[in-house]
Design a protein around this motif. Structure first.
Motif, PDB file in Angstrom:
ATOM      1  N   SER A  12       0.807  -1.224   0.000  1.00  0.00           N
ATOM      2  CA  SER A  12       0.000   0.000   0.000  1.00  0.00           C
ATOM      3  C   SER A  12       0.840   1.274   0.000  1.00  0.00           C
ATOM      4  N   THR A  13       1.980   1.250   0.693  1.00  0.00           N
ATOM      5  CA  THR A  13       2.847   2.428   0.720  1.00  0.00           C
ATOM      6  C   THR A  13       3.351   2.764  -0.676  1.00  0.00           C
ATOM      7  N   ALA A  14       3.815   1.755  -1.407  1.00  0.00           N
ATOM      8  CA  ALA A  14       4.306   1.972  -2.768  1.00  0.00           C
ATOM      9  C   ALA A  14       3.180   2.370  -3.717  1.00  0.00           C
ATOM     10  N   TYR A  15       1.978   1.834  -3.488  1.00  0.00           N
ATOM     11  CA  TYR A  15       0.845   2.140  -4.367  1.00  0.00           C
ATOM     12  C   TYR A  15       0.274   3.538  -4.129  1.00  0.00           C
ATOM     13  N   GLY A  16       0.669   4.171  -3.029  1.00  0.00           N
ATOM     14  CA  GLY A  16       0.056   5.450  -2.672  1.00  0.00           C
ATOM     15  C   GLY A  16      -1.330   5.262  -2.105  1.00  0.00           C
ATOM     16  N   SER A  77       6.576  -9.294  -9.104  1.00  0.00           N
ATOM     17  CA  SER A  77       6.997  -8.471 -10.239  1.00  0.00           C
ATOM     18  C   SER A  77       7.180  -7.007  -9.883  1.00  0.00           C
ATOM     19  N   GLU A  78       6.363  -6.507  -8.960  1.00  0.00           N
ATOM     20  CA  GLU A  78       6.409  -5.071  -8.673  1.00  0.00           C
ATOM     21  C   GLU A  78       7.755  -4.611  -8.123  1.00  0.00           C
ATOM     22  N   LEU A  79       8.526  -5.530  -7.544  1.00  0.00           N
ATOM     23  CA  LEU A  79       9.834  -5.155  -7.012  1.00  0.00           C
ATOM     24  C   LEU A  79      10.716  -4.553  -8.096  1.00  0.00           C
ATOM     25  N   LEU A  80      10.566  -5.011  -9.329  1.00  0.00           N
ATOM     26  CA  LEU A  80      11.424  -4.551 -10.415  1.00  0.00           C
ATOM     27  C   LEU A  80      11.014  -3.194 -10.980  1.00  0.00           C
ATOM     28  N   TRP A  81       9.900  -2.641 -10.489  1.00  0.00           N
ATOM     29  CA  TRP A  81       9.367  -1.400 -11.068  1.00  0.00           C
ATOM     30  C   TRP A  81       9.282  -0.258 -10.059  1.00  0.00           C
ATOM     31  N   LEU A  82       9.927  -0.388  -8.924  1.00  0.00           N
ATOM     32  CA  LEU A  82       9.896   0.667  -7.910  1.00  0.00           C
ATOM     33  C   LEU A  82      10.765   1.853  -8.336  1.00  0.00           C
ATOM     34  N   ASP A  83      10.465   3.013  -7.784  1.00  0.00           N
ATOM     35  CA  ASP A  83      11.251   4.208  -8.086  1.00  0.00           C
ATOM     36  C   ASP A  83      12.569   4.241  -7.323  1.00  0.00           C
ATOM     37  N   CYS A 149      -8.281  -5.448  -5.453  1.00  0.00           N
ATOM     38  CA  CYS A 149      -8.755  -6.178  -6.633  1.00  0.00           C
ATOM     39  C   CYS A 149      -8.824  -5.227  -7.826  1.00  0.00           C
ATOM     40  N   MET A 150      -9.395  -4.058  -7.581  1.00  0.00           N
ATOM     41  CA  MET A 150      -9.527  -3.065  -8.647  1.00  0.00           C
ATOM     42  C   MET A 150      -8.159  -2.540  -9.078  1.00  0.00           C
ATOM     43  N   ARG A 151      -7.266  -2.341  -8.117  1.00  0.00           N
ATOM     44  CA  ARG A 151      -5.915  -1.879  -8.452  1.00  0.00           C
ATOM     45  C   ARG A 151      -5.225  -2.858  -9.394  1.00  0.00           C
ATOM     46  N   GLY A 163       3.342  -1.562 -21.691  1.00  0.00           N
ATOM     47  CA  GLY A 163       4.532  -2.365 -21.442  1.00  0.00           C
ATOM     48  C   GLY A 163       5.275  -1.945 -20.192  1.00  0.00           C
ATOM     49  N   GLN A 164       4.678  -1.019 -19.422  1.00  0.00           N
ATOM     50  CA  GLN A 164       5.285  -0.516 -18.197  1.00  0.00           C
ATOM     51  C   GLN A 164       4.323  -0.746 -17.027  1.00  0.00           C
ATOM     52  N   LEU A 165       4.849  -1.187 -15.888  1.00  0.00           N
ATOM     53  CA  LEU A 165       4.019  -1.417 -14.711  1.00  0.00           C
ATOM     54  C   LEU A 165       3.997  -0.157 -13.856  1.00  0.00           C
ATOM     55  N   LYS A 166       2.819   0.399 -13.670  1.00  0.00           N
ATOM     56  CA  LYS A 166       2.652   1.583 -12.840  1.00  0.00           C
ATOM     57  C   LYS A 166       2.436   1.139 -11.398  1.00  0.00           C
ATOM     58  N   ILE A 167       3.346   1.555 -10.516  1.00  0.00           N
ATOM     59  CA  ILE A 167       3.247   1.176  -9.109  1.00  0.00           C
ATOM     60  C   ILE A 167       2.448   2.199  -8.319  1.00  0.00           C
ATOM     61  N   ASP A 168       2.786   3.463  -8.444  1.00  0.00           N
ATOM     62  CA  ASP A 168       2.120   4.523  -7.688  1.00  0.00           C
ATOM     63  C   ASP A 168       0.752   4.827  -8.298  1.00  0.00           C
TER      64      ASP A 168
END
Length: 236
Positions: A12-16, A77-83, A149-151, A163-168
């Motif tokens: 949740s912190t990374a997702y904002g 997977s999200e680990l590879l797309w963090l800022d 679920c919606m996220r 082709g890009q994973l949006k984390i925030d």
């Protein structure tokens, strides 16, 4: 001793989407000792994970991490797309550098969409089982469940489109929280909304390849193992 390659703050912190009750979750990937990889315990070592608390930390061995990411596992997977990262070694950043190689249309649709569908069905069945009324704590957890679920569907649609994973996802925070509240208040209405979002995701013309680039991923995994072996063989 196992070497941490990469670690970052996820959830949740990374997702904002964090609230006052949210914990800080960390995820990482580590490289097991070469001696353990070469020994009889190799299968157990390579498919292992380490979990800690305060803060909550989940660490996957390189083999497990790579195989899960190749399957499109959203949490991994999200680990590879963090800022930014708590730990980012040269080896860890080499995984970030090939993050697109892990992606494929089939696996993203299956992993993100499939998980979201599974969880949305659990929401509906939970509502049917508790028609007498939910406690405030259950309602809070249901709302959280619904917005994530919606996220997942929103992230999958973006990933297939760009082709890009949006984390925030903070720019969609109000919409996602509203969806979560709907899940807690009226799960059937949430199910209808979910179906519309799923259809929108499913209709996307994907820019991702049909299959992940297994050879490219494997080359980096092998190089990380070989580099560790060379380092261990160098006299101190």
């Amino acid at each position: 001793m196992p070497t941490t390659l990469l670690m970052g703050v996820v959830g949740s912190t990374a997702y904002g989407l964090a609230t006052t009750s949210s914990d800080e979750d960390r995820l990482g990937v580590y490289l097991a000792d070469t001696a353990d990889i070469l020994g009889l315990r190799a299968p157990a070592v390579m498919t292992g994970s380490r979990v800690g608390t305060s803060p909550d930390v989940t660490m996957h061995e390189l083999y497990k991490f790579a195989t899960l990411a190749l399957k499109g596992n959203p949490t991994v997977s999200e680990l590879l797309w963090l800022d930014d990262y708590v730990v980012a070694t040269e080896g860890g950043l080499s995984l970030v550098g090939i993050r697109e190689a892990f992606l494929s249309t089939r696996n993203v649709r299956s992993a993100y969409g499939g998980y979201a569908v599974q969880q949305s069905r659990k929401l509906l069945s939970r509502h049917e089982a508790g028609k007498g009324g939910f406690s405030s704590d259950v309602a809070r957890r249901t709302a959280k469940h619904g917005r994530h679920c919606m996220r997942l569907l929103r992230q999958a649609r973006g990933l297939l489109t760009t082709g890009q994973l949006k984390i925030d996802m903070s720019d969609q925070r109000d919409e996602l929280f509203a969806a979560g509240e709907l899940a807690a208040r009226d799960p059937r209405a949430f199910a209808e909304l979910f179906e519309k979002e799923f259809a929108a995701m499913d209709a996307v013309e994907s820019v991702l390849p049909d299959q992940p680039d297994l050879a490219r991923v494997e080359a980096v995994v092998v190089e990380l193992r070989m580099a560790a072996l060379r380092d261990e063989a160098t006299p101190r």
